[in-house]
Design a protein around this motif. Structure first.
Motif, short mmCIF file in Angstrom:
data_model
loop_
_atom_site.label_atom_id
_atom_site.label_comp_id
_atom_site.label_asym_id
_atom_site.label_seq_id
_atom_site.Cartn_x
_atom_site.Cartn_y
_atom_site.Cartn_z
N ARG A 90 0.86 -1.19 0.00
CA ARG A 90 0.00 0.00 0.00
C ARG A 90 0.89 1.23 0.00
NH1 ARG A 90 -5.50 1.00 3.00
NH2 ARG A 90 -5.71 3.23 2.59
N ALA A 91 0.76 2.05 -1.01
CA ALA A 91 1.60 3.24 -1.17
C ALA A 91 0.98 4.42 -0.44
CB ALA A 91 1.77 3.57 -2.64
N SER A 92 1.81 5.09 0.36
CA SER A 92 1.44 6.36 0.97
C SER A 92 2.10 7.46 0.15
CB SER A 92 1.97 6.44 2.40
OG SER A 92 1.40 5.44 3.20
N PRO A 104 -2.64 -3.39 -4.60
CA PRO A 104 -1.48 -2.65 -4.12
C PRO A 104 -0.69 -2.04 -5.28
CG PRO A 104 -0.91 -4.97 -4.21
CD PRO A 104 -2.38 -4.84 -4.61
N THR A 105 0.31 -1.25 -4.91
CA THR A 105 1.21 -0.63 -5.88
C THR A 105 2.49 -1.46 -5.92
OG1 THR A 105 0.30 1.56 -5.40
CG2 THR A 105 2.48 1.49 -6.46
N ARG A 106 3.02 -1.65 -7.13
CA ARG A 106 4.28 -2.39 -7.31
C ARG A 106 5.28 -1.46 -7.97
NH1 ARG A 106 5.80 -4.63 -12.03
NH2 ARG A 106 3.66 -4.62 -12.75
N CYS A 107 6.46 -1.35 -7.36
CA CYS A 107 7.51 -0.49 -7.90
C CYS A 107 8.73 -1.33 -8.22
CB CYS A 107 7.87 0.62 -6.92
SG CYS A 107 6.50 1.75 -6.60
N GLU A 108 9.19 -1.24 -9.45
CA GLU A 108 10.36 -1.98 -9.91
C GLU A 108 11.59 -1.07 -9.84
OE1 GLU A 108 9.21 -3.27 -13.79
OE2 GLU A 108 7.66 -4.60 -12.98
N TYR A 109 12.64 -1.60 -9.28
CA TYR A 109 13.87 -0.85 -9.04
C TYR A 109 14.52 -0.40 -10.34
CZ TYR A 109 18.56 0.20 -7.26
OH TYR A 109 19.74 0.81 -6.94
N HIS A 110 14.92 0.88 -10.36
CA HIS A 110 15.68 1.43 -11.47
C HIS A 110 17.08 1.81 -11.00
CE1 HIS A 110 17.02 4.58 -14.29
NE2 HIS A 110 16.41 3.85 -15.19
#
Length: 155
Positions: free
Chosen positions: A22-24, A79-85
């Motif tokens: 869950r992104a804040s 939910p939110t998914r963030c892939e590393y850059h």
């Protein structure tokens, strides 16, 4: 790769997995998931203190408007998914983030005029969405604003 290197943000991109949860919303281009601050890759939203002018010349806090819009957008599909850059100079995780339905967060922000394509980092990845937002006078494009990177430089 040592544990210390990973903790200091020196791990290569391949060693850093996605962050999901869950992104804040921290601001218009930064979220936090499970204690990890994540800066959206390739876009720049106005700062929370930044003032823009709408189509009638009335001042409004465009940074706050961007953060509020981002919060509503993320709440609609979790939910939110963030892939590393990479890691930025502040050691923040810089990533490409997606809602549960697969929609790109950065693309949505630029397409709706809440953030700008930041060519310095995006290599023009969101130029099409920005042209569309500008043509339709969405978000910041409804009036006058200073690019966020310029507003920070002048502050």
């Amino acid at each position: 790769m040592t544990v210390l290197a990973v903790l200091l943000g020196l791990a290569p991109a391949a060693a850093q997995g996605p962050v999901i949860g869950r992104a804040s919303v921290v601001d218009g281009d930064t979220v936090e998931i499970a204690g990890e601050r994540i800066r959206l890759n390739g876009v720049d939203a106005p700062e929370s203190w930044q003032v823009c002018h709408d189509g009638n010349g009335k001042a409004y806090r465009c940074g706050q408007a961007a953060a509020n819009a981002l919060d509503e957008f993320l709440a609609a599909s979790r939910p939110t998914r963030c892939e590393y850059h990479s890691r930025d100079r502040y050691k923040r995780f810089v990533g490409d983030c997606y809602r549960a339905d697969g929609e790109s967060v950065a693309r949505w922000l630029v397409r709706n005029g809440f953030a700008l394509d930041w060519p310095r980092y995006s290599r023009g990845a969101y130029a099409g969405e920005q042209s569309e937002a500008k043509a339709d006078r969405r978000g910041m494009w409804q009036g006058d604003f200073l690019e966020p990177w310029e507003a920070r430089r002048l502050r």
